[in-house]
Structures are given as C-alpha cells and as structure tokens.
Design a protein around this motif. Structure first.
Motif, mmCIF file in Angstrom:
data_model
loop_
_atom_site.group_PDB
_atom_site.id
_atom_site.type_symbol
_atom_site.label_atom_id
_atom_site.label_comp_id
_atom_site.label_asym_id
_atom_site.label_seq_id
_atom_site.Cartn_x
_atom_site.Cartn_y
_atom_site.Cartn_z
ATOM 1 N N LEU A 17 0.748 -1.154 -0.030
ATOM 2 C CA LEU A 17 -0.023 -0.148 -0.149
ATOM 3 C C LEU A 17 0.916 1.248 -0.193
ATOM 4 N N ALA A 18 2.011 1.315 0.868
ATOM 5 C CA ALA A 18 2.794 2.425 0.848
ATOM 6 C C ALA A 18 3.481 2.701 -0.594
ATOM 7 N N LYS A 19 3.759 1.655 -1.101
ATOM 8 C CA LYS A 19 4.517 1.617 -2.397
ATOM 9 C C LYS A 19 3.513 2.265 -3.312
ATOM 10 N N LEU A 20 2.463 1.681 -3.656
ATOM 11 C CA LEU A 20 1.348 2.155 -4.248
ATOM 12 C C LEU A 20 0.956 3.432 -4.244
ATOM 13 N N LEU A 21 0.712 4.129 -3.020
ATOM 14 C CA LEU A 21 0.631 5.396 -2.717
ATOM 15 C C LEU A 21 1.714 6.314 -3.262
ATOM 16 N N GLU A 22 3.269 5.888 -3.552
ATOM 17 C CA GLU A 22 3.803 6.628 -3.829
ATOM 18 C C GLU A 22 3.846 6.630 -5.324
ATOM 19 N N THR A 23 3.451 5.806 -6.140
ATOM 20 C CA THR A 23 3.703 5.566 -7.386
ATOM 21 C C THR A 23 2.269 5.952 -8.369
ATOM 22 N N ARG A 72 -9.214 -11.162 4.790
ATOM 23 C CA ARG A 72 -9.104 -12.169 6.037
ATOM 24 C C ARG A 72 -7.984 -11.205 7.088
ATOM 25 N N HIS A 73 -7.093 -10.467 6.444
ATOM 26 C CA HIS A 73 -6.202 -9.678 7.295
ATOM 27 C C HIS A 73 -6.881 -8.422 7.674
ATOM 28 N N PHE A 74 -7.380 -7.709 6.646
ATOM 29 C CA PHE A 74 -8.100 -6.498 7.108
ATOM 30 C C PHE A 74 -9.638 -6.439 6.803
ATOM 31 N N PRO A 75 -10.391 -6.014 7.844
ATOM 32 C CA PRO A 75 -11.783 -6.216 7.459
ATOM 33 C C PRO A 75 -12.356 -5.152 6.407
ATOM 34 N N SER A 76 -11.442 -4.075 6.221
ATOM 35 C CA SER A 76 -11.847 -3.097 5.195
ATOM 36 C C SER A 76 -10.628 -2.003 4.632
ATOM 37 N N LYS A 77 -10.568 -1.476 3.669
ATOM 38 C CA LYS A 77 -9.799 -0.684 3.165
ATOM 39 C C LYS A 77 -9.497 0.436 4.210
ATOM 40 N N ARG A 78 -10.468 0.992 5.147
ATOM 41 C CA ARG A 78 -10.076 1.821 5.775
ATOM 42 C C ARG A 78 -9.262 1.413 7.144
ATOM 43 N N ARG A 79 -9.421 -0.003 7.273
ATOM 44 C CA ARG A 79 -8.722 -0.499 8.404
ATOM 45 C C ARG A 79 -6.906 -0.627 7.799
ATOM 46 N N ILE A 80 -6.627 -0.799 6.436
ATOM 47 C CA ILE A 80 -5.671 -0.976 5.904
ATOM 48 C C ILE A 80 -4.912 0.310 6.126
ATOM 49 N N PHE A 81 -5.493 1.472 5.639
ATOM 50 C CA PHE A 81 -4.967 2.809 5.872
ATOM 51 C C PHE A 81 -4.744 3.253 7.136
ATOM 52 N N ALA A 113 3.221 10.291 3.483
ATOM 53 C CA ALA A 113 3.185 11.460 3.002
ATOM 54 C C ALA A 113 1.500 11.915 2.497
ATOM 55 N N ARG A 114 1.265 11.081 1.579
ATOM 56 C CA ARG A 114 -0.055 11.121 0.997
ATOM 57 C C ARG A 114 -1.093 10.899 1.918
ATOM 58 N N ILE A 115 -0.834 10.209 2.908
ATOM 59 C CA ILE A 115 -2.003 9.895 4.164
ATOM 60 C C ILE A 115 -1.874 11.371 4.967
ATOM 61 N N LEU A 116 -0.647 11.840 5.359
ATOM 62 C CA LEU A 116 -0.742 13.038 6.106
ATOM 63 C C LEU A 116 -1.441 14.118 5.554
ATOM 64 N N GLU A 166 -4.617 13.370 1.056
ATOM 65 C CA GLU A 166 -4.828 13.236 -0.368
ATOM 66 C C GLU A 166 -5.379 11.809 -0.798
ATOM 67 N N ALA A 167 -4.950 10.730 0.106
ATOM 68 C CA ALA A 167 -5.179 9.404 -0.284
ATOM 69 C C ALA A 167 -6.373 8.941 0.348
ATOM 70 N N LEU A 168 -6.999 9.868 1.112
ATOM 71 C CA LEU A 168 -8.186 9.415 1.827
ATOM 72 C C LEU A 168 -9.632 9.992 1.323
ATOM 73 N N GLY A 169 -10.283 9.240 1.239
ATOM 74 C CA GLY A 169 -11.616 9.572 0.801
ATOM 75 C C GLY A 169 -12.719 9.809 2.232
ATOM 76 N N PRO A 170 -13.876 10.085 1.553
ATOM 77 C CA PRO A 170 -14.916 10.256 2.841
ATOM 78 C C PRO A 170 -15.264 8.901 3.669
ATOM 79 N N ASP A 171 -14.826 7.722 2.986
ATOM 80 C CA ASP A 171 -14.969 6.549 3.765
ATOM 81 C C ASP A 171 -14.041 6.247 4.821
ATOM 82 N N GLU A 172 -12.940 7.086 4.813
ATOM 83 C CA GLU A 172 -11.728 6.953 5.606
ATOM 84 C C GLU A 172 -11.634 7.803 6.588
ATOM 85 N N LYS A 173 -13.195 8.264 7.132
ATOM 86 C CA LYS A 173 -13.292 9.594 8.164
ATOM 87 C C LYS A 173 -12.294 9.083 9.417
ATOM 88 N N ASN A 174 -12.290 7.937 9.752
ATOM 89 C CA ASN A 174 -11.424 7.623 11.011
ATOM 90 C C ASN A 174 -10.087 7.775 10.849
#
Length: 187
Positions: free
Chosen positions: A13-19, A43-52, A99-102, A105-113
């Motif tokens: 995920l970190a690499k994808l956010l870079e490129t 199975r590892h993460f219940p949602s995309k939000r949880r991965i972020f 950097a994109r998370i801070l 920019e990488a976060l949509g309305p579904d990633e409110k938390n």
C-alpha cells in the motif's frame, strides 16, 4: 505468517501510494500487487479503511517514539525542536506513502476515522513542540504560537513534496526551512 502477510500488504500500500494516484488504489489492485487474493486481503483487514489506519498507526508510532526519546535528552529546547522537525521531514521523505496519508490526499470520505487520526496526529505533534518549549526563555513568541509555526511549516513541506511528485526531496532544503522557521520563533 499472518503478520508477515500483513506487513507485505502494508508495504505494498505504501509503495502504491508513492507511485499512483491515491484514487486508483483499489483493494483489487492492492491484493494483486501483494500477491494474494482479494478474499485473503479481507481476512487480514476487514476493510480498506482498516488498512489505511494500520499504515498510519505504524508511522504515527515511529514519530511518537522519537518524541518520547527527545523528551528524555538534556539538549536545549530549540535543539530538541530542531531534531523533531528534521526527523518528521526525513521520515516523510523516506515513507512517501505516509506523506499522502498525512496530506489526506489518499483518503476519501469512507476513511473518516483515518482523517480524524491524521488531524489528531498534527494536534499531538503541535502539543509535543509546545511541551518541548515549556522552559525556553529564548522564544520571541508564545510557545503555543511557536508550536503552530513549526507544525504548519511541516504540513506545508509535506504538501510541497507531494506537489513535486516526490522529485524534490525536502531534506535538500531542510536547513533553509529550519532557519526560516526558527528565526521567526526564537532569538
């Protein structure tokens, strides 16, 4: 094995956010690039939000550890602030996906938390600077304003780094950034 796979997913995920454009990072793409199925990803993460959030927490923990370490040193307050300022800049430079998370920019309305966690991160960083300046008699301005100046500068540096598409490393200018920021807060 489970933790190893989680680490692979977070690193991917970190690499994808870079490129890539953050809006193009889907769970299907993340699973494919991680070398697993999308079902295994969930199975590892219940949602995309949880991965972020997990990726954010890893980075947040690293910076908080540095703050705790700095508080134990006997350095002058302005030197502690400088060390923290430099650490955040270099950390973000080495962890471009963060950097994109801070920048949110990488976060949509579904990633409110996650957005709330990022906002809390900057509030906490500002508070750390304020605590560092508790006994500093050389400040030209109130310690709360000095903390705001440094935190706002860091947010701007992160935004500029992203705007340059990660081509202009902020560490190339870090001394200049510090001179400008510190001269406005300390004698």
């Amino acid at each position: 094995m489970k933790n190893e796979r989680k680490q692979v997913i977070l690193q991917t995920l970190a690499k994808l956010l870079e490129t890539r454009s953050p809006s193009k990072v889907t769970t299907a793409l993340l699973a494919k690039e991680s070398g697993i199925t999308e079902a295994a990803l969930y199975r590892h993460f219940p949602s995309k939000r949880r991965i972020f959030l997990e990726l954010f927490n890893f980075c947040d923990d690293s910076i908080r550890a540095k703050v705790a370490e700095l508080k134990k040193t006997k350095s002058k307050d302005i030197e502690k602030a400088k060390t923290l300022f430099y650490f955040v800049v270099v950390f973000v430079e080495k962890n471009r996906g963060f950097a994109r998370i801070l920048s949110r920019e990488a976060l949509g309305p579904d990633e409110k938390n996650v957005i709330d966690a990022v906002n809390q991160f900057f509030n906490s960083l500002e508070l750390s600077f304020k605590q560092i300046f508790t006994n500093d008699k050389a400040l030209k301005i109130p310690k709360s304003l000095a903390a705001q100046v440094l935190t706002t500068n860091l947010e701007g540096i992160i935004a500029r780094f992203i705007r340059s598409e990660f081509k202009e490393n902020p560490s190339s200018y870090i001394d200049n950034y510090w001179i400008v920021a510190s001269s406005s807060i300390s004698s």
